[in-house]
Write an enzyme that holds these catalytic residues in place. Structure first.
Site, mmCIF file in Angstrom:
data_model
loop_
_atom_site.group_PDB
_atom_site.id
_atom_site.type_symbol
_atom_site.label_atom_id
_atom_site.label_comp_id
_atom_site.label_asym_id
_atom_site.label_seq_id
_atom_site.Cartn_x
_atom_site.Cartn_y
_atom_site.Cartn_z
ATOM 1 C CE LYS A 208 27.086 23.012 61.401
ATOM 2 N NZ LYS A 208 28.203 22.077 61.463
ATOM 3 N NE ARG A 242 28.660 19.321 55.215
ATOM 4 C CZ ARG A 242 27.427 19.631 55.606
ATOM 5 N NH1 ARG A 242 27.204 20.690 56.359
ATOM 6 N NH2 ARG A 242 26.407 18.870 55.245
HETATM 7 N N1 HH2 Z 1 27.427 19.854 59.667
HETATM 8 C C1 HH2 Z 1 26.216 19.414 59.267
HETATM 9 C C2 HH2 Z 1 26.102 18.220 58.542
HETATM 10 N N2 HH2 Z 1 27.189 17.517 58.196
HETATM 11 N N3 HH2 Z 1 29.526 17.253 58.183
HETATM 12 C C3 HH2 Z 1 30.737 17.684 58.550
HETATM 13 N N4 HH2 Z 1 31.830 16.995 58.186
HETATM 14 N N5 HH2 Z 1 30.914 18.832 59.287
HETATM 15 C C4 HH2 Z 1 29.861 19.573 59.697
HETATM 16 O O1 HH2 Z 1 30.061 20.585 60.405
HETATM 17 C C5 HH2 Z 1 28.542 19.146 59.318
HETATM 18 C C6 HH2 Z 1 28.410 17.952 58.565
HETATM 19 C C7 HH2 Z 1 25.006 20.216 59.575
HETATM 20 O O2 HH2 Z 1 24.709 21.089 58.501
HETATM 21 P P1 HH2 Z 1 23.577 20.807 57.408
HETATM 22 O O3 HH2 Z 1 23.955 19.641 56.550
HETATM 23 O O4 HH2 Z 1 23.273 22.055 56.679
HETATM 24 O O5 HH2 Z 1 22.316 20.490 58.276
HETATM 25 P P2 HH2 Z 1 21.469 19.178 58.521
HETATM 26 O O6 HH2 Z 1 22.337 18.200 59.240
HETATM 27 O O7 HH2 Z 1 20.315 19.667 59.348
HETATM 28 O O8 HH2 Z 1 21.032 18.632 57.189
#
Ligand code: HH2
Length: 263
Positions: A208, A242
């Site tokens: 992040k 995660r």
């Molecule tokens: N962060 C992201 C997405 N979902 N869910 C939870 N519970 N906690 C988090 O910190 C969280 C989440 C963002 O990460 P990522 O899925 O890699 O990115 P994107 O939303 O751009 O697909």
């Protein structure tokens, strides 16, 4: 510590290395399970800062083949779906997914609460301020820790009111979702207080932007930063991390645990 492996069936997730089409996502998911992921989290809608809403049909088109593919390949770990929509969760559950990871904590689609109760899903309730379109523009809190704890407590009450079992809830302070670096650091230090609410705590820190702020590293070069953040989070009381990089996280954890444990 449980590692939740991230599987994004999206064209626009914030880290390009986590984006897969359905077929590749199944292969990747099985690999992550082999590397030690205890859960896989499948997302069909990026919620990165600046992202926009994905229509239900499109999200289904992205997510369902991944859940179906992993189930028919007998994926050995539970499948979670990162969604804010009843239709997506309902179809994914029918196909075999048993966790709902809702970054809106059952706010955006209030039909999800009763559904999760009825289906017996494990539910991740995450805090966010604002919506992805503008959440990182200028987040403000009277007191970030109190605000997050109060919000999560209210969402726990709502979830229990819908009949979701206490044992099925997981809390997440939502790093990156409407938080400045200062907010992130404050919340991080408050992880033991969030843990004291009595639920497992999940954190998403992997690659992040605050890691970029701290180190100057671009997203593709934040592996070491992410591993360090994950270990620090577990040390502070997080139960589930995660992550995009399962193998590195598991390897670091094995060493960390062995070196820290007393005979
Ligand atoms: N962060 C992201 C997405 N979902 N869910 C939870 N519970 N906690 C988090 O910190 C969280 C989440 C963002 O990460 P990522 O899925 O890699 O990115 P994107 O939303 O751009 O697909």
């Amino acid at each position: 510590m449980t590692v939740m492996g991230i599987l994004n069936a999206t064209p626009d997730s914030f880290w390009a290395g986590s984006r897969f089409d359905a077929e590749a996502a199944v292969v990747r998911g099985l690999a992550l399970a082999g590397e030690g992921a205890g859960i896989l989290d499948i997302g069909g809608e990026s919620t990165r800062p600046g992202s926009s809403y994905v229509e239900t049909e499109e999200e289904l088109r992205r997510v369902l083949p991944v859940v179906e593919g992993l189930m028919s390949a007998q994926c050995p770990v539970p499948l979670s779906v990162d969604t804010r929509k009843l239709e997506v969760m309902a179809r994914a559950h029918k196909a075999g997914a048993t966790w709902l990871n809702d970054v809106s904590a059952l706010v955006d689609d209030p039909r999800l609460g009763p559904f999760a109760a009825e289906a017996g899903l494990t539910v991740v309730l995450m805090h966010r301020q604002g919506h992805p379109e503008a959440m990182q523009t200028s987040p403000r809190y009277a007191d970030v820790v109190t605000d997050v704890i109060d919000f999560l407590s209210r969402r726990v009450d709502a979830a229990l009111g819908w009949g979701i079992r206490k044992e099925s809830l997981v809390l997440d302070p939502g790093f990156g979702f409407g938080k400045t670096l200062e907010h992130t650091l404050e919340l991080f230090r408050a992880l033991p207080r969030i843990r004291a609410l009595g639920f497992p705590v999940l954190v998403g820190l992997s690659r992040k932007s605050f890691l970029g702020t701290l180190t100057g590293a671009p997203v593709e070069d934040r592996l070491a930063a992410s591993v360090a953040a994950g270990l620090a989070a577990v040390d502070a009381g997080a139960d589930i991390v995660r992550v995009h990089d399962v193998a590195a996280t598991v390897q670091a954890w094995k060493v960390w645990e062995a070196l820290r444990s007393r005979p």
